[in-house]
Motif scaffolding. Structure first.
Motif, PDB file in Angstrom:
ATOM      1  N   PRO A 123      -1.111   2.458  -3.692  1.00 40.92           N
ATOM      2  CA  PRO A 123      -2.480   3.091  -3.801  1.00 40.92           C
ATOM      3  C   PRO A 123      -2.575   3.514  -2.561  1.00 40.92           C
ATOM      4  O   PRO A 123      -3.559   4.757  -2.539  1.00 40.92           O
ATOM      5  CB  PRO A 123      -3.549   1.992  -4.059  1.00 40.92           C
ATOM      6  CG  PRO A 123      -2.529   0.636  -3.743  1.00 40.92           C
ATOM      7  CD  PRO A 123      -1.235   0.829  -3.743  1.00 40.92           C
ATOM      8  N   LEU A 124      -2.278   3.622  -1.335  1.00 41.17           N
ATOM      9  CA  LEU A 124      -2.768   4.314  -0.154  1.00 41.17           C
ATOM     10  C   LEU A 124      -1.742   5.518  -0.101  1.00 41.17           C
ATOM     11  O   LEU A 124      -1.981   6.255   1.155  1.00 41.17           O
ATOM     12  CB  LEU A 124      -2.839   3.473   1.017  1.00 41.17           C
ATOM     13  CG  LEU A 124      -4.154   2.719   1.262  1.00 41.17           C
ATOM     14  CD1 LEU A 124      -3.832   1.834   2.501  1.00 41.17           C
ATOM     15  CD2 LEU A 124      -5.293   3.622   1.410  1.00 41.17           C
ATOM     16  N   ARG A 125      -0.763   5.669  -0.928  1.00 43.14           N
ATOM     17  CA  ARG A 125      -0.155   6.953  -0.789  1.00 43.14           C
ATOM     18  C   ARG A 125      -1.066   8.004  -1.067  1.00 43.14           C
ATOM     19  O   ARG A 125      -1.862   8.015  -2.058  1.00 43.14           O
ATOM     20  CB  ARG A 125       1.072   6.802  -1.543  1.00 43.14           C
ATOM     21  CG  ARG A 125       2.317   6.160  -1.162  1.00 43.14           C
ATOM     22  CD  ARG A 125       3.341   6.507  -2.087  1.00 43.14           C
ATOM     23  NE  ARG A 125       4.682   5.535  -1.610  1.00 43.14           N
ATOM     24  CZ  ARG A 125       5.664   5.557  -2.050  1.00 43.14           C
ATOM     25  NH1 ARG A 125       6.073   6.352  -3.366  1.00 43.14           N
ATOM     26  NH2 ARG A 125       6.628   5.076  -1.723  1.00 43.14           N
ATOM     27  N   MET A 185       0.730  -1.185   0.058  1.00 40.53           N
ATOM     28  CA  MET A 185      -0.029  -0.041   0.058  1.00 40.53           C
ATOM     29  C   MET A 185       0.931   1.288   0.018  1.00 40.53           C
ATOM     30  O   MET A 185       0.562   2.315  -0.475  1.00 40.53           O
ATOM     31  CB  MET A 185      -0.842   0.083   1.225  1.00 40.53           C
ATOM     32  CG  MET A 185      -2.020  -0.950   1.292  1.00 40.53           C
ATOM     33  SD  MET A 185      -2.895  -0.737  -0.114  1.00 40.53           S
ATOM     34  CE  MET A 185      -3.352  -2.531  -0.654  1.00 40.53           C
ATOM     35  N   PHE A 186       2.102   1.221   0.552  1.00 43.80           N
ATOM     36  CA  PHE A 186       2.849   2.555   0.933  1.00 43.80           C
ATOM     37  C   PHE A 186       4.063   2.431   0.054  1.00 43.80           C
ATOM     38  O   PHE A 186       5.001   3.496   0.118  1.00 43.80           O
ATOM     39  CB  PHE A 186       2.981   2.846   2.442  1.00 43.80           C
ATOM     40  CG  PHE A 186       1.762   3.055   2.932  1.00 43.80           C
ATOM     41  CD1 PHE A 186       1.264   4.470   2.922  1.00 43.80           C
ATOM     42  CD2 PHE A 186       1.250   2.180   3.705  1.00 43.80           C
ATOM     43  CE1 PHE A 186      -0.051   4.628   3.470  1.00 43.80           C
ATOM     44  CE2 PHE A 186      -0.248   2.498   4.404  1.00 43.80           C
ATOM     45  CZ  PHE A 186      -0.797   3.862   4.158  1.00 43.80           C
ATOM     46  N   PHE A 221      -1.546   9.113  -4.559  1.00 48.36           N
ATOM     47  CA  PHE A 221      -2.342   8.340  -5.584  1.00 48.36           C
ATOM     48  C   PHE A 221      -3.818   8.724  -5.507  1.00 48.36           C
ATOM     49  O   PHE A 221      -4.445   9.006  -4.484  1.00 48.36           O
ATOM     50  CB  PHE A 221      -2.327   7.057  -4.959  1.00 48.36           C
ATOM     51  CG  PHE A 221      -2.860   5.855  -6.057  1.00 48.36           C
ATOM     52  CD1 PHE A 221      -1.950   5.390  -7.051  1.00 48.36           C
ATOM     53  CD2 PHE A 221      -4.189   5.265  -5.982  1.00 48.36           C
ATOM     54  CE1 PHE A 221      -2.505   4.607  -8.102  1.00 48.36           C
ATOM     55  CE2 PHE A 221      -4.660   4.390  -6.672  1.00 48.36           C
ATOM     56  CZ  PHE A 221      -3.836   3.759  -7.737  1.00 48.36           C
TER      57      PHE A 221
END
Lengths: 161, 425
Positions: free
Chosen positions: A142-144, A118-119, A147
């Protein structure tokens, strides 16, 4: 966690340069990637502290110029039935790296894979650092915060109809 | 004179062209290949579309004959990015999304999330809503354990107990319909209280249910307890040592099946759990059968808690009176100016909790379910981390599956009782 037990932990971790913070009543420890292995080793293996379980790993993207990424481990003691958080603040924004804790708790394996997925935080020494939810060929994290919520068109290869 | 296609094929009739597969089969010297196949290791792909995996779990099994040498789970087939979604909506808006995590017992998810938000907001909820949440959470636990009971028995070949379990579950869904208003995706718990108060009709239905339920449970126990087919399929299967279970961070019935009486309801009581009397069942066998019976015993305890909740529930409001944090009463919004303004502000801009971090956790039917929320002081959470028990428990699958048979993998997965909506977030 009662005062007495917190004092024991503070005493044992003395000299490792830790700070304490509060998660609505549950204590948390703030540390750096250099010291996290030493601290967690004491937290797990010292008989008077004894956090046998690592129940979760939370990756955080602060989206700041300094200290952008954080990793928070949630530890639970079955002996004393209480919880502590260990927060690792990673200074390097471009190549976020922190040592893995898989040698201490097997459970960390998947949690760290999730944080990597995710990060993009790299856990050095991790035995199996693959993506866990997203497909292997996916290029983004994706969780940055940078994004977009709607995703990036074309980033996932879908089967042709 | 040959008539059918099959007869023509058998007699090598040149008028019918041979398919390539048939040709390939005929040209093979089978005796040689057969022996080779036995010596080779085989990789079997199980799932994601497999009825025994209870969802979209994919397993890659490395086999030696029928014995599993290695297993690699592959997740992410139901990944919907709820953590990302949570960052982009207000605290209140995310409650319906929590229903879709563990969809077999949505109430526990609502409660865990609202507990975390209330801790962040420093909001105390009224006593009556604590009891109402406890009650609905225990109904949810029964609802989830009934599915676990039914599917485990069905995986081993018994269809009747599954139908009995669904019959009882239907009654719980009807009760939900009476006092929550929906049967499945409940969204019952709200920030500062619950959606609505319980009705007398629902109380009567719950009392009737808790009266009859232990009798039905006894029936469900009697049909399988001494059934050789069932017991032999589960006993000693999926064993995992106590040290491994602890080291893999496993919670819930699997941990309690190793003899550790770890239950958040007792260890750090939330809601009204410190005011009701119940036991935490434990055993020490740590196999699929032990996990199965722990879940079964918990249903008795849940029925006991529900009964006590109804008896002890105090009268009073169900929502906290805190206009900046908790939504006002719907009737007042339509008649009073002040409430209308507060409602407008909360819906559009959300609660603005102080900068900080909070963690709220409940003991769901599968283990510890928690939400770690980081607030930056705005109306949306800066980060919401879902700590889902199914995800953590699934990590033990390679250990449990090692050196067991393929057919046992079905009951081992059933013993973990994963819900993929929760594991994949």
């Amino acid at each position: 966690m009662n005062e007495e037990r917190l004092n024991i932990i503070k005493e044992k971790l003395n000299g490792l340069g830790v700070e304490f913070y509060d998660v609505n009543g549950t204590p948390g420890i703030i540390t750096s990637p250099e010291n996290v292995l030493k601290i967690c080793d004491i937290l797990k293996n010292d008989g008077s502290i004894s956090f046998e379980q690592c129940r979760d790993t939370v990756g955080v993207d602060r989206f700041a110029k300094k200290n952008r990424f954080e990793v928070i481990y949630s530890l639970y003691s079955l002996k004393y039935r209480d919880r502590i958080f260990v927060k690792v603040i990673i200074e390097d924004n471009k190549k976020p790296e922190t040592p893995t804790l898989t040698n201490l708790w097997n459970s960390v394996n998947w949690y760290e894979r999730e944080a990597y997925d995710m990060f993009g935080i790299v856990f050095t020494g991790h035995p199996d650092l693959r993506r866990i939810y997203m497909p292997e060929e996916f290029e983004y994290y994706p969780l940055r915060k940078d994004f977009p919520l709607m995703g990036i068109p074309g980033s996932i290869n879908l089967p042709k109809k | 004179m040959p008539h059918t296609v099959y007869e023509k094929l058998k007699n090598n009739d040149p008028s019918i062209p041979k398919s390539k597969i048939l040709e390939a089969l005929e040209s093979q010297d089978l005796s040689l290949e057969f022996n080779d196949a036995l010596e080779n290791e085989m990789v079997l792909n199980m799932g994601p579309q497999h009825p025994a995996t209870h969802g979209v779990l994919r397993l890659l099994l490395s086999l030696d004959g029928e014995t599993i040498k290695k297993a690699v789970p592959d997740l992410g087939y139901l990944h919907r990015g709820y953590e990302k979604l949570a960052e982009n909506m207000s605290y209140h808006e995310f409650i319906p999304h929590t229903d879709r995590l563990d969809y077999l017992q949505p109430v526990a998810n609502n409660i865990a999330y609202t507990l975390a938000v209330e801790k962040l907001l420093n909001l105390e909820i009224p006593e009556r809503s604590k009891y109402l949440r406890t009650l609905s959470a225990e109904l949810g636990r029964i609802q989830s354990h009934l599915i676990a009971y039914g599917t485990t028995v069905m995986d081993t070949g018994g269809l009747t107990p599954f139908l009995w379990a669904m019959r009882e579950r239907e009654k719980i869904l009807d009760i939900y319909d009476m006092y929550i208003g929906v049967r499945f995706t409940t969204s019952y718990s709200r920030i500062g209280g619950v959606a609505q108060d319980i009705t007398d009709e629902a109380i009567a239905a719950i009392l009737k249910f808790t009266d009859e339920f232990p009798g039905y449970l006894k029936e469900m126990r009697d049909i399988i307890e001494r059934n050789r087919v069932f017991v032999d399929r589960l006993e000693g299967i999926g064993y995992m040592s106590k040290e491994d279970v602890i080291n893999y961070g496993i919670t819930g019935p699997i941990l309690r099946a190793t003899g550790v009486d770890c239950d958040l309801r007792k260890d750090s009581p939330y809601l009204a759990y410190d005011k009701v009397d119940f036991d935490v069942p434990t055993t020490t066998e740590s196999d699929s059968l032990a996990r199965f019976w722990i879940r079964f015993e918990e249903m008795y305890q849940s029925a006991k808690i529900i009964r006590q909740c109804i008896e002890k529930m105090p009268k009073g409001p169900v929502n906290a009176l805190s206009p900046k944090k908790s939504l006002p009463n719907k009737e007042k919004i339509y008649t009073k100016m002040e409430e209308l303004i507060h409602d407008f502000m909360l819906i559009n801009f959300g609660q603005n909790p102080p900068v900080g971090e909070s963690y709220g956790a409940v003991e769901s039917s599968k283990g510890e379910l928690g939400f770690y929320i980081i607030s930056d002081g705005s109306g949306k959470p800066f980060r919401t981390k879902i700590h889902s028990p199914s995800f953590c428990n699934l990590q033990a699958i390679p250990v449990m599956l090692k050196d067991s048979l393929i057919s046992d993998s079905v009951v081992i997965i059933g013993g973990i009782d994963p819900v993929m909506g929760e594991a994949d977030k």
